[in-house]
Design an enzyme around this catalytic site. Structure first.
Site, PDB file in Angstrom:
ATOM      1  N   ARG A 238      41.097  25.554  46.770  1.00 25.44           N
ATOM      2  CA  ARG A 238      42.075  26.563  45.370  1.00 25.44           C
ATOM      3  C   ARG A 238      42.350  28.270  45.935  1.00 25.44           C
ATOM      4  NH1 ARG A 238      43.098  22.486  44.324  1.00 25.44           N
ATOM      5  NH2 ARG A 238      41.914  21.598  42.463  1.00 25.44           N
ATOM      6  N   GLU A 267      50.446  29.633  43.602  1.00 26.40           N
ATOM      7  CA  GLU A 267      51.065  28.587  43.901  1.00 26.40           C
ATOM      8  C   GLU A 267      52.353  28.206  42.932  1.00 26.40           C
ATOM      9  OE1 GLU A 267      47.026  25.803  45.266  1.00 26.40           O
ATOM     10  OE2 GLU A 267      49.563  24.692  44.700  1.00 26.40           O
ATOM     11  N   HIS A 285      50.374  22.185  49.579  1.00 31.11           N
ATOM     12  CA  HIS A 285      48.704  21.591  49.105  1.00 31.11           C
ATOM     13  C   HIS A 285      49.388  19.964  48.979  1.00 31.11           C
ATOM     14  CE1 HIS A 285      46.569  22.281  45.335  1.00 31.11           C
ATOM     15  NE2 HIS A 285      45.986  20.732  46.048  1.00 31.11           N
TER      16      HIS A 285
END
Ligand code: DGY
Length: 324
Positions: A238, A267, A285
């Site tokens: 993450r 993000e 991602h």
């Protein structure tokens, strides 16, 4: 009897959708983007269950807006987008998609590691732009991987898989975490070390911790200072495990040699100046993004929803206390 109503918050692979349609009325967000907050709340309002993404915030306000909710299935293994304790208080089960994406994500970590170490993206751009005039002894010389030290931060399913994939490269494996990983020790002679030893001694550091308060900014300026100047950091976990501004500084000042990132602190925003650095490879991602793993995630999420709609404990329940 009327069929249960399910919302899928973004187009996902069809196997899971088809499975849900056998028993439910399914509404899907067909836009090429995530739902806005108000769209999410209004589309979910009359549903019995929701299959959501890691970009959907599932919290008290969401639960208040969905009075008939019997469960939420996250289309991801990480579930930092969900307020699990709030769901448990309200007796709402939640699930995630572990295992089916383990190898895909570990492979992505390797893809990034090699791309940065062997300068694949920069040299590809150099060739495509017509600048290559023939073989050169100093062109795009990179860092070797074999025989180096790989540090795994968080040796859970994905971290373990990534470490096991090092077998062909004869690497020394260090790992940090809360407990001994017998498989890694037996198979690779891996060593459980303190975070600070791992940071100081690894040539490559790959992050595989979940995101929560303790892992937020685990990598910030003081940690980058401790790393080898030749080291490369890989993040498929993450984004906010790394303080992105500090990473940028460390890369610019040469405190570390490179970074391969699949996830970002804010993000989908990516620190603008990271995009101009040659020693950084950035992917959007896509760690779990193989056809099989995304198909399997869709089926897994659907199976969990079908169980929740029957008030049964879903197989990948993340708050089993709801059923105790
Ligand atoms: C996850 O599953 O948590 C990934 O980040 C997306 O597949």
């Amino acid at each position: 009897m009327s069929r249960p109503k399910v919302l899928i918050t973004r187009k996902i692979p069809t196997p899971g959708i088809e499975l849900l349609k056998t028993e439910c009325d399914v509404e899907i967000n067909t836009k090429e983007r995530a739902l806005t907050r108000s769209e999410l709340l209004s589309m979910a309002a009359d549903k019995d269950a929701v299959l959501c993404l890691l970009t959907d915030k599932i919290d008290a306000e969401f639960f208040d807006a969905v009075p008939n909710l019997k469960g939420v299935a996250n289309y991801a293994v990480g579930f930092d987008n969900m307020n699990v304790s709030e769901a448990s208080l309200r007796g709402i089960p939640m699930s995630n998609t572990p295992e089916v994406l383990t190898e895909a994500t570990a492979e992505m970590a390797w893809a990034l590691l090699f791309s940065v170490a062997r300068r694949i993206v920069e040299s590809d751009l150099f060739l495509r732009s017509g600048q290559w005039k023939g073989w050169g002894p100093l062109q795009y010389v990179g860092t070797g991987v074999s025989g180096k030290t790989l540090g795994i931060v968080g040796p859970g399913r994905i971290g373990t898989s990534m470490a096991l994939m090092s077998r062909g490269f004869n690497m020394k494996i260090l790992y940090s975490g809360n407990r001994k990983n017998n498989l890694l020790e037996k198979e690779l002679g891996a060593e459980l070390v303190s975070f600070s030893k791992l940071v100081k001694e690894s040539d490559f550091i790959s992050l595989h911790v979940p995101f929560w308060a303790e892992t937020k900014h685990m990598f910030s300026a003081s940690v980058f200072k401790e790393m080898k100047k030749s080291s490369i950091i890989i993040n498929t976990a993450r984004g906010a495990v790394i303080k992105e501004d500090d990473l940028l500084d460390a890369l610019v000042t040469g405190e570390i040699a490179g970074a391969g990132l699949d996830v970002y602190e804010f993000e989908p925003e990516v620190t603008e100046n990271l995009k101009i650095l040659n020693n950084v490879v950035l992917t959007p991602h896509t760690g779990s993004g193989t056809i099989k793993s995304r198909d399997d995630m869709s089926v897994m999420a659907a199976v969990n929803i079908l169980a929740m709609l029957k008030n049964e404990k879903p197989p990948q329940c993340i708050n089993p206390e709801v059923f105790e």
